[in-house]
Design a protein around this motif. Structure first.
Motif, mmCIF file in Angstrom:
data_model
loop_
_atom_site.group_PDB
_atom_site.id
_atom_site.type_symbol
_atom_site.label_atom_id
_atom_site.label_comp_id
_atom_site.label_asym_id
_atom_site.label_seq_id
_atom_site.Cartn_x
_atom_site.Cartn_y
_atom_site.Cartn_z
ATOM 1 N N VAL A 20 0.638 -1.229 -0.054
ATOM 2 C CA VAL A 20 -0.089 0.082 0.121
ATOM 3 C C VAL A 20 0.918 1.120 0.117
ATOM 4 O O VAL A 20 0.579 2.269 -0.832
ATOM 5 C CB VAL A 20 -0.893 0.071 1.183
ATOM 6 C CG1 VAL A 20 -1.586 1.499 1.370
ATOM 7 C CG2 VAL A 20 -2.047 -1.211 1.224
ATOM 8 N N ALA A 21 1.804 1.222 0.759
ATOM 9 C CA ALA A 21 2.806 2.401 0.942
ATOM 10 C C ALA A 21 3.432 2.605 -0.492
ATOM 11 O O ALA A 21 3.430 3.757 -0.930
ATOM 12 C CB ALA A 21 3.947 2.057 1.961
ATOM 13 N N LEU A 22 3.861 1.754 -1.038
ATOM 14 C CA LEU A 22 4.490 1.694 -2.496
ATOM 15 C C LEU A 22 3.710 2.254 -3.626
ATOM 16 O O LEU A 22 3.724 3.259 -4.270
ATOM 17 C CB LEU A 22 5.276 0.395 -2.908
ATOM 18 C CG LEU A 22 5.750 0.420 -4.313
ATOM 19 C CD1 LEU A 22 6.605 1.506 -4.421
ATOM 20 C CD2 LEU A 22 6.449 -1.109 -4.522
ATOM 21 N N GLY A 23 2.181 1.599 -3.474
ATOM 22 C CA GLY A 23 1.090 1.973 -4.366
ATOM 23 C C GLY A 23 0.671 3.492 -4.172
ATOM 24 O O GLY A 23 0.528 3.874 -5.073
ATOM 25 N N LEU A 76 9.312 2.484 4.838
ATOM 26 C CA LEU A 76 8.473 1.907 4.010
ATOM 27 C C LEU A 76 8.949 2.105 2.495
ATOM 28 O O LEU A 76 9.474 3.236 2.253
ATOM 29 C CB LEU A 76 6.896 2.237 4.027
ATOM 30 C CG LEU A 76 6.295 1.875 5.578
ATOM 31 C CD1 LEU A 76 5.154 2.900 5.571
ATOM 32 C CD2 LEU A 76 6.146 0.286 5.509
ATOM 33 N N PRO A 77 8.783 1.477 1.551
ATOM 34 C CA PRO A 77 9.251 1.314 0.310
ATOM 35 C C PRO A 77 8.479 2.340 -0.679
ATOM 36 O O PRO A 77 7.384 2.677 -0.283
ATOM 37 C CB PRO A 77 9.134 -0.061 -0.235
ATOM 38 C CG PRO A 77 8.016 -0.644 0.366
ATOM 39 C CD PRO A 77 7.936 -0.174 1.856
ATOM 40 N N VAL A 78 9.258 3.178 -1.325
ATOM 41 C CA VAL A 78 8.621 4.105 -2.234
ATOM 42 C C VAL A 78 8.977 3.934 -3.712
ATOM 43 O O VAL A 78 8.365 4.542 -4.667
ATOM 44 C CB VAL A 78 9.158 5.491 -1.845
ATOM 45 C CG1 VAL A 78 8.554 5.872 -0.549
ATOM 46 C CG2 VAL A 78 10.635 5.611 -1.883
ATOM 47 N N ARG A 79 9.805 2.968 -3.835
ATOM 48 C CA ARG A 79 10.379 2.414 -5.379
ATOM 49 C C ARG A 79 10.040 0.809 -5.828
ATOM 50 O O ARG A 79 10.323 0.181 -4.839
ATOM 51 C CB ARG A 79 11.869 3.146 -5.592
ATOM 52 C CG ARG A 79 11.960 4.479 -5.493
ATOM 53 C CD ARG A 79 11.367 5.285 -6.583
ATOM 54 N NE ARG A 79 11.778 6.838 -6.379
ATOM 55 C CZ ARG A 79 11.391 7.819 -7.490
ATOM 56 N NH1 ARG A 79 10.822 7.292 -8.595
ATOM 57 N NH2 ARG A 79 11.283 8.853 -7.126
ATOM 58 N N LEU A 80 9.933 0.719 -7.085
ATOM 59 C CA LEU A 80 9.565 -0.680 -7.334
ATOM 60 C C LEU A 80 10.879 -1.599 -7.296
ATOM 61 O O LEU A 80 10.901 -2.749 -6.737
ATOM 62 C CB LEU A 80 9.321 -0.688 -8.777
ATOM 63 C CG LEU A 80 7.802 -0.429 -9.242
ATOM 64 C CD1 LEU A 80 7.828 -0.338 -10.838
ATOM 65 C CD2 LEU A 80 7.110 -1.433 -8.633
#
Length: 368
Positions: A272-275, A306-310
């Motif tokens: 969700v965070a990345l999305g 949290l992740p922000v990049r693929l």
């Protein structure tokens, strides 16, 4: 001290979400008016070991005959096989339509137990006792219940509202750091959707909640539930405004599916965070929102760990991700429906989004 947030709408029976500390010990007393006979507590093996004895003791003290029904931990339990097992065990326990199912656990348990309650004898009451931050602020409120299939996440389910939700902040102290951060993604999402002031607090003083500060967590849970309850009361079955709660989910679910829902690689909250980061960057790339808003979203999410990049979570094909997104339950006639943004706290539903534009954007983000 507790906070009670009412959830009501024209299409369902009102119920309360109670947020506070020490609520697990009060479970028996609080559900005694609902549980006329027996109670089946559906939980996973991990939660059963930590909280099962206290829950059973609380129910016994209130004179409620209860039994624990455990499932394996993890997303894999949201399956036809586990749903069948839970239903069979409810039948073996000889629950009738006046009895209650308690969902004790995270989102997986809540979704599975809620769907079982919706199906059992065409629907019996259930109570949500969420033990993860993600479940407290999101999945335990609003009546969405579902299981996954190999073709996608949450594609088989029903709307079945709980009779009560008890969100005990104390239980969050047992969560692993990664699970706490995963839930924080859904908290941030609520600010991104419709409350820029809440987002400012989360990015500043409230940021300690992502590290487990109980006072910040309690405030974050209360405000998140207030936001979600207002939206659910207006639109129970996602015909309109409730779709905004899916910010980040169409991108996120596609990424999760490409990783076979393997939570060692990507938890739901991380997805969700990345999305959310992708949704804001796509909004900026298509001229819908200011680039500095997308940059701020990325910075706030990254600051929470949290992740922000693929490329932080894997290697992906743009075509495969778009195909997954077109098969999402929010899509209509194969057309892409995305929750996008005009600014911080100003999300909206975009229907019939150009697939080629999304594919090109994902390629610019590093997808093959």
């Amino acid at each position: 001290m507790t906070t009670t947030i009412p959830v009501s709408g024209g299409a369902f029976r009102p119920y309360d979400v109670v947020v506070g500390r020490g609520l697990l010990s009060e479970l028996g007393a609080r559900i005694a008016p609902l549980a006329k006979g027996r109670t089946a507590v559906v939980t996973d093996e991990t939660v059963a070991a930590i909280h099962g004895p206290a829950v059973l003791a609380s129910l016994a003290a209130a004179g409620i005959k209860a039994r624990l029904l455990t499932v394996p931990p993890g997303e894999g339990s949201k399956s036809f096989a586990e749903l069948e097992r839970v239903l069979d065990r409810l039948l073996a326990f000889e629950l009738d339509r006046s009895d209650v199912v308690v969902a004790l656990g995270g989102g997986v348990v809540g979704d599975l137990a809620g769907l079982a309650a919706a199906l059992y004898m065409r629907g019996i009451d259930f109570v949500q006792v969420p033990t993860t931050l993600l479940a407290q602020v999101d999945s335990s409120v609003g009546g969405k219940t579902a299981i996954d299939t190999p073709r996608g996440k949450n594609l088989v389910g029903a709307f079945h509202q709980p009779r009560l939700v008890l969100a005990d902040i104390d239980v969050l102290g047992t969560l692993p750091e990664r699970q706490l951060k995963s839930g924080w993604a859904e908290v941030l999402k609520h600010g991104l959707i419709c409350d820029a002031a809440f987002l400012d607090w989360l990015a500043g003083e409230g940021a300690s909640g992502a590290k487990g500060d109980p006072a910040a967590l309690e405030r974050a849970v209360v405000r998140s539930v207030e936001i979600k309850s207002a939206i659910v009361g207006e639109d129970e079955k996602e015909a309109g405004r409730r779709a905004l709660l899916n910010l980040g989910h169409t991108f996120g679910h596609a990424i999760e599916a490409e990783l076979d829902f393997d939570e060692t690689k990507l938890t739901h909250g991380e997805g969700v965070a990345l999305g959310c980061a992708l949704a804001f960057r796509f909004s900026a790339a298509t001229g819908l929102c200011p680039p500095d808003a997308a940059a701020r979203v990325e910075a706030v999410i990254a600051a929470a760990g949290l992740p922000v990049r693929l490329d932080q979570v894997g290697t992906f094909s743009a075509d495969r991700l778009v195909k997954r997104m077109a098969g999402d339950k929010k899509a209509e006639g194969g057309r892409l429906t995305l929750i996008l943004a005009r600014d911080l706290g100003d999300a909206f539903t975009a229907r019939d989004v150009d697939r080629a534009a999304v594919r090109d954007f994902l390629k610019s983000e590093g997808a093959a």
